[in-house]
Write a protein that holds these residues in place. Structure first.
Motif, PDB file in Angstrom:
ATOM      1  N   ARG A  35       0.835  -1.210   0.000  1.00 34.51           N
ATOM      2  CA  ARG A  35       0.000   0.000   0.000  1.00 34.51           C
ATOM      3  C   ARG A  35       0.861   1.249   0.000  1.00 34.51           C
ATOM      4  N   ARG A  36       1.955   1.225   0.748  1.00 30.30           N
ATOM      5  CA  ARG A  36       2.877   2.368   0.747  1.00 30.30           C
ATOM      6  C   ARG A  36       3.520   2.514  -0.621  1.00 30.30           C
ATOM      7  N   VAL A  39       1.137   4.199  -3.163  1.00 25.23           N
ATOM      8  CA  VAL A  39       1.006   5.640  -2.951  1.00 25.23           C
ATOM      9  C   VAL A  39       2.282   6.351  -3.402  1.00 25.23           C
ATOM     10  N   GLU A  78       1.661  10.387   4.518  1.00 21.82           N
ATOM     11  CA  GLU A  78       1.839   8.936   4.364  1.00 21.82           C
ATOM     12  C   GLU A  78       2.881   8.426   5.351  1.00 21.82           C
ATOM     13  N   LYS A  91      -5.763   0.183   4.672  1.00 21.71           N
ATOM     14  CA  LYS A  91      -6.507   0.351   3.431  1.00 21.71           C
ATOM     15  C   LYS A  91      -7.278   1.673   3.440  1.00 21.71           C
ATOM     16  N   GLN A  94      -4.833   4.431   2.854  1.00 23.35           N
ATOM     17  CA  GLN A  94      -4.440   4.424   1.443  1.00 23.35           C
ATOM     18  C   GLN A  94      -5.520   5.100   0.594  1.00 23.35           C
ATOM     19  N   ASN A  98      -5.077   8.410  -1.637  1.00 24.34           N
ATOM     20  CA  ASN A  98      -5.371   8.364  -3.071  1.00 24.34           C
ATOM     21  C   ASN A  98      -6.386   9.426  -3.481  1.00 24.34           C
TER      22      ASN A  98
END
Length: 110
Positions: A35-36, A39, A78, A91, A94, A98
């Motif tokens: 997930r990191r 991004v 982040e 999630k 994230q 986004n």
């Protein structure tokens, strides 16, 4: 130093070394968390797009600076999120990042 103390020092040093290797491996995993990574890849892509827009004359340097500052703030957010969650982002986090990236992305190419 007698042999018993010497072996204790070696044992302690060995444990410290093994512990630091384990920590380094965890840090690498945390930096590459899916997930990191997603991004951060978007942030890199947006930076490339901004650069291309400035080069082609479709965006002024001041507009580019403002968009890059927005992206810098998102990247810091982040990192802050990851530091609170053991090196990864959830999630939900994230999705929030986004959404912010989508807003900034929409301003590129106009």
């Amino acid at each position: 130093m007698n042999s018993k103390s010497y072996s204790s020092v070696i044992l302690a040093a060995s444990l410290i070394c093994f512990g630091s290797v384990s920590y380094a491996e965890n840090s690498k995993w945390e930096q590459n968390h899916p997930r990191r990574s997603q991004v951060n890849e978007r942030l890199e892509n947006q930076n490339r797009r901004i650069t291309n827009e400035v080069k082609s004359g479709e965006m002024s340097k001041s507009q580019a600076q403002a968009l890059r500052q927005n992206d810098k703030n998102i990247r810091q957010e982040e990192r802050n999120m990851a530091s609170q969650n053991g090196g990864h982002i959830t999630k939900t986090e994230q999705n929030a990042l986004n959404q912010q990236l989508n807003q900034n992305s929409a301003a590129i190419g106009k």
